[in-house]
Design a protein around this motif. Sequence first.
Motif, PDB file in Angstrom:
ATOM      1  N   THR A 154       9.578 -15.184   8.107  1.00 51.93           N
ATOM      2  CA  THR A 154      10.079 -16.505   8.485  1.00 51.93           C
ATOM      3  C   THR A 154      10.171 -17.447   7.283  1.00 51.93           C
ATOM      4  N   THR A 155       9.995 -16.893   6.094  1.00 47.32           N
ATOM      5  CA  THR A 155      10.094 -17.715   4.881  1.00 47.32           C
ATOM      6  C   THR A 155      11.399 -17.388   4.159  1.00 47.32           C
ATOM      7  N   LYS A 156      11.680 -18.153   3.097  1.00 51.01           N
ATOM      8  CA  LYS A 156      12.846 -17.880   2.254  1.00 51.01           C
ATOM      9  C   LYS A 156      12.487 -16.909   1.133  1.00 51.01           C
ATOM     10  N   ASP A 157      11.199 -16.630   0.986  1.00 53.23           N
ATOM     11  CA  ASP A 157      10.727 -15.741  -0.069  1.00 53.23           C
ATOM     12  C   ASP A 157      10.660 -14.299   0.421  1.00 53.23           C
ATOM     13  N   THR A 158      10.706 -13.391  -0.520  1.00 48.21           N
ATOM     14  CA  THR A 158      10.549 -11.975  -0.201  1.00 48.21           C
ATOM     15  C   THR A 158       9.068 -11.667  -0.018  1.00 48.21           C
ATOM     16  N   ILE A 159       8.752 -10.939   1.021  1.00 45.83           N
ATOM     17  CA  ILE A 159       7.391 -10.437   1.218  1.00 45.83           C
ATOM     18  C   ILE A 159       7.433  -8.961   0.807  1.00 45.83           C
ATOM     19  N   HIS A 160       6.581  -8.576  -0.116  1.00 43.51           N
ATOM     20  CA  HIS A 160       6.595  -7.230  -0.667  1.00 43.51           C
ATOM     21  C   HIS A 160       5.561  -6.322   0.000  1.00 43.51           C
ATOM     22  N   ASN A 161       5.882  -5.030  -0.006  1.00 44.28           N
ATOM     23  CA  ASN A 161       4.934  -3.998   0.438  1.00 44.28           C
ATOM     24  C   ASN A 161       4.338  -4.313   1.814  1.00 44.28           C
ATOM     25  N   VAL A 162       5.182  -4.423   2.809  1.00 45.42           N
ATOM     26  CA  VAL A 162       4.738  -4.725   4.165  1.00 45.42           C
ATOM     27  C   VAL A 162       4.463  -3.416   4.902  1.00 45.42           C
ATOM     28  N   TYR A 163       3.241  -3.286   5.426  1.00 45.27           N
ATOM     29  CA  TYR A 163       2.843  -2.103   6.184  1.00 45.27           C
ATOM     30  C   TYR A 163       2.142  -2.549   7.451  1.00 45.27           C
ATOM     31  N   TYR A 164       2.427  -1.840   8.544  1.00 46.38           N
ATOM     32  CA  TYR A 164       1.759  -2.065   9.832  1.00 46.38           C
ATOM     33  C   TYR A 164       1.037  -0.780  10.188  1.00 46.38           C
ATOM     34  N   MET A 165      -0.171  -0.892  10.724  1.00 45.42           N
ATOM     35  CA  MET A 165      -0.880   0.297  11.188  1.00 45.42           C
ATOM     36  C   MET A 165      -1.625  -0.018  12.478  1.00 45.42           C
ATOM     37  N   ARG A 166      -1.852   1.045  13.231  1.00 43.72           N
ATOM     38  CA  ARG A 166      -2.624   0.948  14.475  1.00 43.72           C
ATOM     39  C   ARG A 166      -3.700   2.014  14.402  1.00 43.72           C
ATOM     40  N   ASN A 167      -4.901   1.718  14.865  1.00 46.36           N
ATOM     41  CA  ASN A 167      -5.967   2.706  14.847  1.00 46.36           C
ATOM     42  C   ASN A 167      -6.715   2.741  16.163  1.00 46.36           C
ATOM     43  N   ILE A 168      -7.335   3.878  16.410  1.00 47.61           N
ATOM     44  CA  ILE A 168      -8.135   4.056  17.616  1.00 47.61           C
ATOM     45  C   ILE A 168      -9.267   5.022  17.320  1.00 47.61           C
ATOM     46  N   ASP A 169     -10.406   4.738  17.897  1.00 50.17           N
ATOM     47  CA  ASP A 169     -11.547   5.649  17.860  1.00 50.17           C
ATOM     48  C   ASP A 169     -11.961   5.858  19.310  1.00 50.17           C
ATOM     49  N   PRO A 170     -11.341   6.828  20.006  1.00 50.36           N
ATOM     50  CA  PRO A 170     -11.669   7.012  21.424  1.00 50.36           C
ATOM     51  C   PRO A 170     -13.077   7.532  21.604  1.00 50.36           C
ATOM     52  N   ASP A 171     -13.760   7.013  22.617  1.00 53.41           N
ATOM     53  CA  ASP A 171     -15.115   7.476  22.949  1.00 53.41           C
ATOM     54  C   ASP A 171     -15.088   8.248  24.247  1.00 53.41           C
TER      55      ASP A 171
END
Length: 171
Positions: A154-171
Amino acid sequence: PFVSISQIVSDNCFIQAQFVELGIGPCGTFGTTVDAPPGYHPRGGSSGNPLKLGFIADQGKDGWAVGNPNYCGDYYVTGRPEEGWGISMDNKHYNNNLLCAESDVPGKIIEYRNDGTFITGTWQGEKDGLTIKAKTYVPLNKLYFLTEVTLKNTTKDTIHNVYYMRNIDPD
């Protein structure tokens, strides 16, 4: 006939389809920070979360009180609850997990809806000019759910190296 339920309680989203029940916490994690409303089937765990709701399924599609086991889960809330997500950008790392005990990205549930095919719960947050929107779809008569994540600068600047992750530790 089956009547589905979807509601927001204390900034948590509770979704009940015919064979799946799912809770979304106020920080966008799967697993609620408050107890499930009446009519849900929380299994919780021994860690002080007996009525919280993460993800459960009536895998036999035969009723929540039938079969052995009668239903599967909770996958996220038992034991030491660990489910969450994170964003990395510009060499900075942010995480929301542990039933919102860790919540680096502020946001909230912005919508829940039942269109007759899917029940959806949508969480949205923002960090350093990046908007994160996670829309979770629960089909009314299936044994799974889907989450669509949208990232928007949502900015005018470049955002570098964007990564999304999801994690789970099922019990």
